[in-house]
Scaffold this active site. Structure first.
Site, PDB file in Angstrom:
ATOM      1  N   GLU A   1       0.880  -1.164   0.000  1.00 30.93           N
ATOM      2  CA  GLU A   1       0.000   0.000   0.000  1.00 30.93           C
ATOM      3  C   GLU A   1       0.926   1.225   0.000  1.00 30.93           C
ATOM      4  OE1 GLU A   1      -2.778   0.271   3.272  1.00 30.93           O
ATOM      5  OE2 GLU A   1      -3.549   2.170   2.488  1.00 30.93           O
TER       6      GLU A   1
ATOM      7  N   ARG B   1       5.069 -12.923   9.511  1.00 26.46           N
ATOM      8  CA  ARG B   1       5.778 -11.687   9.190  1.00 26.46           C
ATOM      9  C   ARG B   1       7.093 -11.640   9.954  1.00 26.46           C
ATOM     10  NH1 ARG B   1       3.713  -6.508   9.487  1.00 26.46           N
ATOM     11  NH2 ARG B   1       1.799  -7.226   8.552  1.00 26.46           N
TER      12      ARG B   1
ATOM     13  N   LYS C   1       4.461   0.494  10.132  1.00 27.54           N
ATOM     14  CA  LYS C   1       4.562   1.707   9.313  1.00 27.54           C
ATOM     15  C   LYS C   1       4.072   2.928  10.065  1.00 27.54           C
ATOM     16  CE  LYS C   1       3.222  -0.080   4.917  1.00 27.54           C
ATOM     17  NZ  LYS C   1       2.318   0.100   3.805  1.00 27.54           N
TER      18      LYS C   1
END
Ligand code: ATP
Ligand code: MG
Length: 558
Positions: free
Chosen positions: A45, A272, A282
């Site tokens: 994204e 992850r 983020k």
């Protein structure tokens, strides 16, 4: 998050690249699924810079495609115009390329599919699988129920397809304000998986999009857009992180509404990457940038790819790291030392050696003639015969590291001490004769004698001493700015904080120290991005802040 910290595999031996995802793919290839085609995608994204966790995903997606002679796409998952920006798009492309991967002509944006997604939504409305809901956000969440209590159907759930179609068209045409209505999938308000309780497909957002401008004021939700984008691109394996496991039934349900034939992309989840001493979210990284805790996204202390690049990490070392840690099905925290190990291993092979003194103290060779210069041969990289050698100048006055001298040494101190002998790297054996101090007792000069025949090629060149020191000629040394970076966080798991505390409470207050060091003149030939090993100290990288009159070097590893 599980608390096991993986530290064991410091051997540097790359494990077999085969992981459970590759095992799935090989099984499918054997069964002729998708005619043996493998097509993956990396779907960031564009709402931030990529970090080392993304690097793992990039290596997995692009690496898997290349291993099975397949293809990998780069797709920007740009369904939320509020947080997205072309600055991020550009940086993401730069980072993926820098890591060594190429999407050729397969660059896509979820926003490329807005028309198709809209048409499919209309089809779902016509077939009775979607409806416009007038409940507000709070009511929707209340009606959704809980894990233990089924949800309640919205009073608008029974609208006819005609009415839904009319309202959805008007939503698209901008007739209604943000938040006043949503389009929802009609699945099951009592479904045990909360995500299946009539999830939202579209919301109204009167916000311009970085690519579609003001064309749309309704935007699809991630879950609806993602699988359909995979389908449109012919993706065979939609690899994502574990938190999407619960989304999988929804991913599959949406595909069933629109897909024709037997082809379906398959979602596979993996753990992850989490690293000790590192924040990976983020949102938190953005906070560090906005609050100027660090100097931008590419601050060398950041775990962003551009930060690691600026720090001097190589793409090869990041790819090696991704290989060594492998792919797991369960969350884990990897010791950041393992990443540092991979970087060191790579740099040891490829970086030239340079002598630099970080904390200089003057050393005078009393029996060396004033004004004389001897050129000594220094090997550029003992790991790489091709790297050759250079000449370094030896003079009466030198600098050595202050820490390499002790007036009253304790225990086993093999460096310089009163009356003691050491070798000056590539040069002579010297003996400490006398020290000079200032009025406060600080050592200002160390006086030594040198033994001329201990130089390489001379009769006593093999004379043994325990210590070897790096040094520079005081007359020829170049002052350079050195930025010594330490870990940004002082605690192993900085995101684990007690009530009322913030992850920033775990910052390391001493993560940056700037000093002026004395370097051998060969540093003048370095260009921005070059990496060198300062003999006995570690790896350093020429920083973009360097100018024609000042070289700035970033310490690669603390
Ligand atoms: P957010 O969801 O907060 O926007 P994100 O890190 O998931 O952040 P995306 O841009 O959605 O950001 O990520 C792109 C891809 O990278 C996704 O497929 C995601 O699963 C993967 N990814 C993100 N973080 C990690 C990580 N720490 N380890 C491995 N893969 C990751
Ligand atoms: Mg995400």
């Amino acid at each position: 998050m599980s608390e096991d910290i993986i530290t064991s595999d410091l051997s540097g031996e790359s494990k077999s690249p085969t992981n459970f995802i590759h095992a799935i793919i090989e099984e499918e290839i054997r069964n002729g699924k998708n005619e043996g085609r493998v097509h993956t995608r990396f779907p960031p994204e564009p709402n931030g810079y990529l970090h080392i966790g993304h690097a793992k995903s990039i290596c997995l997606n692009f690496g898997t495609a290349s291993k099975y002679n397949g293809l990998a796409n780069l797709r920007f998952d740009d369904t939320n115009p509020v947080k997205e920006d072309t600055e991020y798009v550009d940086s993401i492309m730069e980072d993926v390329r820098w890591l060594g991967f190429d999407w050729d002509d397969r660059l896509y944006y979820a926003s490329d599919y807005f028309d198709q997604l809209y048409e499919w939504a209309v089809k779902m409305i016509r077939e009775g699988h979607a409806y416009v809901d007038d409940l507000n956000a709070e009511q929707i969440s209340e009606y959704r129920g809980t894990v233990t209590r089924p949800g309640k159907e919205s009073p608008y759930r029974t609208r006819t397809p005609e009415e839904n179609l009319d309202l959805f068209t008007r939503m698209k045409d901008g007739e209604f304000p943000d938040g006043s209505r949503v389009l929802r999938a009609k699945i099951d308000m009592a479904h045990p998986n909360m995500l299946m309780r009539d999830p939202i497909m579209y919301r109204i957002l009167h916000t311009d999009h970085h690519r579609t401008g003001d064309k749309w004021c309704i935007y699809p939700m991630y879950d609806y857009a993602h699988g359909q984008s995979d389908y449109l691109e012919g993706i065979t394996h939609s690899i994502c992180t574990l938190e999407f496991e619960v989304h999988r039934p929804l991913y599959e349900w949406y595909l069933e509404q629109v897909a024709e034939g037997s082809y379906r992309p398959r979602q596979i989840e993996f753990a992850r990457l989490n690293l000790t001493y590192t924040v990976m979210s983020k949102r938190k990284l953005l906070q560090l940038v906005n609050e100027k805790v660090v100097n931008g996204w590419d601050d060398p202390r950041m775990p962003t790819i551009c930060g690691l690049r600026r720090r001097g990490y190589t793409p090869e070392s990041l790819r090696a790291f991704a290989d060594v840690i492998g792919i797991a099905k369960r969350d884990q925290v990897i010791d950041v030392a393992l990443l540092e190990f991979c970087v060191r291993e790579d740099l040891n092979k490829r970086s030239n050696r340079v002598m630099t003194v970080l904390n200089p103290v003057k050393l005078v060779i009393d029996n060396f003639p004033e004004g004389e210069v001897i050129e000594l041969e220094a090997i550029n990289n003992p790991e790489d015969p091709e790297a050759g050698s250079r000449l370094i100048r030896f003079t009466k006055e030198l600098y050595i590291e202050r820490e390499d001298f002790m007036e009253n040494p304790t225990g086993k101190f093999f460096r310089l001490k009163p009356g003691g002998e050491v070798r000056l790297k590539y040069g002579f054996i010297i003996k400490c004769e006398e020290i000079v101090k200032d009025s406060e007792g600080n050592i200002t000069e160390i006086h030594c004698t040198y033994q001329e025949d201990t130089r390489s090629g001379m009769v006593n060149s093999n004379k043994k001493v325990k210590g070897t020191l790096h040094w520079v000629s005081a007359e020829h040394a170049i002052p350079v700015e050195v930025r010594l970076y330490d870990r940004l966080f002082a605690t192993e798991t900085p995101e684990n904080v007690e009530e009322g505390k913030d992850f920033k409470d775990n910052l390391n207050p001493d993560s940056l120290k700037t000093i002026t060091a004395m370097a051998e003149p060969s540093v003048l030939k370095l260009v921005v991005g070059d990496r060198v090993q300062f003999e006995r100290l570690g790896y350093f990288c020429v920083d973009p802040d360097s100018t024609s009159s000042k070289i700035v070097l970033t310490a690669l590893l603390h």
